[in-house]
Structure formats: C-alpha cells, structure tokens
Design a protein around this motif. Sequence first.
Motif, PDB file in Angstrom:
ATOM      1  N   GLU A  70       0.828  -1.212   0.000  1.00  0.00           N
ATOM      2  CA  GLU A  70       0.000   0.000   0.000  1.00  0.00           C
ATOM      3  C   GLU A  70       0.858   1.256   0.000  1.00  0.00           C
ATOM      4  O   GLU A  70       0.582   2.213  -0.733  1.00  0.00           O
ATOM      5  N   VAL A  71       1.884   1.247   0.836  1.00  0.00           N
ATOM      6  CA  VAL A  71       2.754   2.426   0.934  1.00  0.00           C
ATOM      7  C   VAL A  71       3.499   2.644  -0.380  1.00  0.00           C
ATOM      8  O   VAL A  71       3.575   3.762  -0.893  1.00  0.00           O
ATOM      9  N   LEU A  72       4.052   1.576  -0.926  1.00  0.00           N
ATOM     10  CA  LEU A  72       4.783   1.706  -2.190  1.00  0.00           C
ATOM     11  C   LEU A  72       3.883   2.235  -3.288  1.00  0.00           C
ATOM     12  O   LEU A  72       4.279   3.094  -4.093  1.00  0.00           O
ATOM     13  N   HIS A  73       2.653   1.734  -3.304  1.00  0.00           N
ATOM     14  CA  HIS A  73       1.702   2.208  -4.307  1.00  0.00           C
ATOM     15  C   HIS A  73       1.418   3.695  -4.119  1.00  0.00           C
ATOM     16  O   HIS A  73       1.393   4.464  -5.080  1.00  0.00           O
ATOM     17  N   ALA A  74       1.208   4.083  -2.855  1.00  0.00           N
ATOM     18  CA  ALA A  74       0.928   5.492  -2.557  1.00  0.00           C
ATOM     19  C   ALA A  74       2.088   6.379  -2.998  1.00  0.00           C
ATOM     20  O   ALA A  74       1.881   7.482  -3.522  1.00  0.00           O
ATOM     21  N   ILE A  75       3.317   5.879  -2.809  1.00  0.00           N
ATOM     22  CA  ILE A  75       4.492   6.644  -3.246  1.00  0.00           C
ATOM     23  C   ILE A  75       4.476   6.796  -4.759  1.00  0.00           C
ATOM     24  O   ILE A  75       4.715   7.877  -5.296  1.00  0.00           O
ATOM     25  N   VAL A  77       1.974   6.783  -6.764  1.00  0.00           N
ATOM     26  CA  VAL A  77       0.943   7.751  -7.141  1.00  0.00           C
ATOM     27  C   VAL A  77       1.430   9.171  -6.867  1.00  0.00           C
ATOM     28  O   VAL A  77       1.307  10.062  -7.705  1.00  0.00           O
ATOM     29  N   ALA A  78       2.007   9.373  -5.694  1.00  0.00           N
ATOM     30  CA  ALA A  78       2.439  10.725  -5.293  1.00  0.00           C
ATOM     31  C   ALA A  78       3.535  11.256  -6.197  1.00  0.00           C
ATOM     32  O   ALA A  78       3.542  12.433  -6.562  1.00  0.00           O
ATOM     33  N   VAL A  79       4.457  10.368  -6.561  1.00  0.00           N
ATOM     34  CA  VAL A  79       5.585  10.795  -7.392  1.00  0.00           C
ATOM     35  C   VAL A  79       5.111  11.331  -8.740  1.00  0.00           C
ATOM     36  O   VAL A  79       5.716  12.234  -9.311  1.00  0.00           O
ATOM     37  N   LYS A  80       4.019  10.782  -9.245  1.00  0.00           N
ATOM     38  CA  LYS A  80       3.541  11.206 -10.569  1.00  0.00           C
ATOM     39  C   LYS A  80       2.732  12.499 -10.512  1.00  0.00           C
ATOM     40  O   LYS A  80       2.434  13.082 -11.552  1.00  0.00           O
ATOM     41  N   LEU A  81       2.380  12.938  -9.302  1.00  0.00           N
ATOM     42  CA  LEU A  81       1.567  14.147  -9.198  1.00  0.00           C
ATOM     43  C   LEU A  81       2.335  15.355  -9.688  1.00  0.00           C
ATOM     44  O   LEU A  81       3.538  15.457  -9.504  1.00  0.00           O
ATOM     45  N   GLU A  82       1.599  16.286 -10.271  1.00  0.00           N
ATOM     46  CA  GLU A  82       2.240  17.529 -10.699  1.00  0.00           C
ATOM     47  C   GLU A  82       2.537  18.398  -9.487  1.00  0.00           C
ATOM     48  O   GLU A  82       1.850  18.320  -8.477  1.00  0.00           O
ATOM     49  N   LYS A  83       3.555  19.222  -9.603  1.00  0.00           N
ATOM     50  CA  LYS A  83       3.859  20.152  -8.522  1.00  0.00           C
ATOM     51  C   LYS A  83       2.701  21.126  -8.379  1.00  0.00           C
ATOM     52  O   LYS A  83       1.968  21.379  -9.336  1.00  0.00           O
ATOM     53  N   PRO A  84       2.552  21.678  -7.170  1.00  0.00           N
ATOM     54  CA  PRO A  84       1.454  22.638  -6.992  1.00  0.00           C
ATOM     55  C   PRO A  84       1.651  23.861  -7.879  1.00  0.00           C
ATOM     56  O   PRO A  84       2.758  24.147  -8.313  1.00  0.00           O
ATOM     57  N   ALA A  85       0.563  24.577  -8.120  1.00  0.00           N
ATOM     58  CA  ALA A  85       0.630  25.760  -8.979  1.00  0.00           C
ATOM     59  C   ALA A  85       1.494  26.837  -8.346  1.00  0.00           C
ATOM     60  O   ALA A  85       1.596  26.939  -7.122  1.00  0.00           O
ATOM     61  N   LEU A  86       2.110  27.627  -9.189  1.00  0.00           N
ATOM     62  CA  LEU A  86       2.992  28.697  -8.746  1.00  0.00           C
ATOM     63  C   LEU A  86       2.281  29.655  -7.792  1.00  0.00           C
ATOM     64  O   LEU A  86       2.885  30.204  -6.873  1.00  0.00           O
TER      65      LEU A  86
END
Lengths: 125, 342
Positions: A70-75, A77-86
């Motif tokens: 579960e943790v590895l999967h969550a990582i 997913v998180a890694v692929k997220l875009e950085k927050p908006a400027l």
Amino acid sequence: MLHCFEIEALTYRAGHHTTSDESTRYRPIEEMEWWKTSQDPVARFRKWLQREGWWHSEAEREHRVSARQEVLHAIQVAVKLEKPALSEVFIDVYDVQPSNLREEEMLLRETVRRHPKEYPGFPSE
Amino acid sequence: MAVALRRFGRLRWSCSGSCLRGISSECGKPINLYTAINQALHSALETDPRAYVFGEDVGFGGVFRCTTGLADHFGKHRGIVGFAVGLAAMGNRAICEIQFADYIFPAFDQIVNEAAKFRYRSGNQFNCGGLTIRAPYGAVGHGGHYHSQSPEAFFCHVPGIKVVIPRSPQQAKGLLLSCIRDANPTVFFEPKWLYRLAVEDVPEKDYMVPLSEAEVIREGNDITLVGWGAQLSIMEQACNEAEKDGISCELIDLKTLIPWDKETVEASVNKTGRLVISHEAPVTGGFGAEISASIVERCFLRLEAPVCRVCGLDTPFPLVFESLYLPTKNKLLDAIKSTVGY
C-alpha cells in the motif's frame, strides 16, 4: 467532585537523532537494543494480543506485506503528481495577500516565462 | 545532498588569487568548509587555554562534523548562549554553536539584550567580547522552513555585535579565527550548502582574515554586485554569463555585515555607476536594503540606474518551491541586464 489526573510519560528515543547521526557514539548499543526489544510499546502490545489469541505471526506477516505494498503504491501515485501551482507560493503567508506579494508573483511569473527550462515542473499556471 | 550536487557540481576555488593577496606563501591542502571550520576551532582551542566550544551534539562532532575530534583532543563541555555570555563576561573565549540558524531565535534575547549591550551598559567596565556564536545558515536543497533560513538581517540591526559570513573554506577558517579573537561578541553564519561541496586549498597554519573589510573578488567596469556566503558562487556564475554578453561585472564579498565596509562598495559603485545586491533572505527588510540606502546616500549623483536587489521572496522558506524562491542565476542575469540597460 472534580478528579484531576496527571500523566507523566517517560519517552526514549530508540533510533538515531537524524540520518546524519550515529548514536552509538554517545550511548551503548546494548541500551538501544534493550529499549527496542523489551520496552517498545508496539512490540509489547503485539505480544499481548498474541497471548490473548487475537493475533498470530501469519497475520503479522500478511499485514506487513500488504501494508508495504500500500505504501509503495501510494508513493508511486504521489511521485507522478504535478507540482502545486505557482500561485501557491504566495498564499497563506497572511490571511489576505498584501500588495508586495502580488507584485512578487507577477515578477516570478515573468521570470518563469522567460526561463521555463530553469523551473521544470512549474506550469506558469 | 543529491539535489545540491545536481545544482552545484563540485566547487573549487583556485588558491592563487588569495595567495597573491598575502594570506600565505604556502597554499595548503584542499579541504572542504566544515574541515576548515574544524581547523579554526582547533587553533582557537590550542592557542587560548580559556577557550570553550559548546552547543547541541558538538561532543560527538556535530551534525555537520565541524567539531569532530575536539572533545577527544580538548575535553567535553555543553551549554548555549546565556551560558556563553557568562563565560565570555569572565574573560573566556566562548565559542558556541547553534545547530541550525533557524533555531537561534530562543537565544535572541540573550544576544540582543545581554551580549550586545554588555560593554555599553557597564560603561566599558565589563564586556563579553570573547563570545562567538556559530550557526549553519541558508538553503541546502531540501531544508524547508526550518533548515534553510538566512536570519542575518535580524542581527544586523543590533549595535554591539558583529555579523560575519564566509564564502569558502579558506575564508571561513581565517574569518572564524578573527571572530573568536575579536574583542566583541560575534555571530558567524556558515553556509551549510557548502560544508562538503566547497573544496579549496587552505593553509594548515593559524591565520586570520580581517573583519569589516570587503573584498573585490572579481574586477569589472560596468556594474557592481555585492553579496556574501553561498550566494556569491551563484553571482559568480551570473557574472560569467553576463561577460558573454559583453557586460563587465565587479563582484564584492562583503564578509562582515556589521560593521560593514562601505568604502569598498562606494569606491566600486563610483567606478561602475550600477549596483545589484543579492541575498537568499527575503527582500523586504533584508540587509540589502541597508546597503542600498547607504549607497544611494553616498553615490546618488554617480548612479546610472536604481540599485537593484535580487533576493528571496517575502514568504517563509518553502520546500517544494525552493527553486522558485531563491535568487537564482537567471534572476540575477535578468537584473544585471536590466540595470545595465536602464
């Protein structure tokens, strides 16, 4: 009638202070091991559950494997997220954004627009 | 650290420039910043039996290894600023370490209301000149809110103390020894980004770099840039790029922020007519504002363009937004070009 309770909680830091710390330099390794094996409240709770028959090593093994997945999967997913908006840089400094921050945001957008390669992952909005 | 390496590569300063400026005829061995600081502390402890080094975790060498070997060599001791003020007031050299400059604020009252005013309030009957406070400061690539701050501006507003920031290992050793031996309480901010990354030839002997003397580390004619600490290497990169566009930049390392060497900066701006100041700390109320105000007073008729500041944003130091927050090379380059083209 009002009853007051006071709880004094003694804690011990079983691990190192940081990743750049080697605590065997200032405390005996036996002391650390003792706390980890015989005093760790999570380990003690597990032993108690096992004695009550509510937990066993097979359940332990299964849960460790699935939790890790579960943790590895969550990582992943998180890694692929875009950085927050400027714009997120400039909010929540105060409740209401003051004028100097509005100005700085404009200047930063201009900088990012001019040098997009230097700020990868930050869409200018 | 991986992020820092990607951004910086390995920095090497050549020794010859500084050797010509008379630091030493022997250039010494290549060492990094925390080793240079460690050497300075060894010298301080060796040459003064009333010198003490203390702070959180310094006994085992400290989280940055600056105090490695000192406890074994000289014996152990612990305590921080108030204790240090007391020690210094009794004529000792108290060299205390605050583990990160971000954590210096609980000691602010001791520094401002005790250390800085000690000599003044006692009519020079007493002083705590033997006090030196060392603290790692500045961006490190992943430090976030509480391991990246540059709090120098708070301290530059306090008459009675000195604030010193080295740019490199060789400068750090000499400046730290000067701070330790100076007759006034000093705050010495060490650029943590450079602890391991910066490697330079450093003379092995005991030597001092003078306080309140700025250094022109690169000569030029079109524009003056002023900075300190780790930011100087970013500014140097910007100067190299500007050179390709035919802009000749003069770069000054301030080294001591208070009392600061106005004359050197003034002379340079009188030559170039243009000034850019850069620091990681937020722009509003940063020390660049003091430099700008003073230079405008002194060089008003000579200035060809407004004094420009390229600094951190007016936000808490962010984590994921660090690259947007910092005064980067390209922000500096844009500022150089727009100031020259004003």
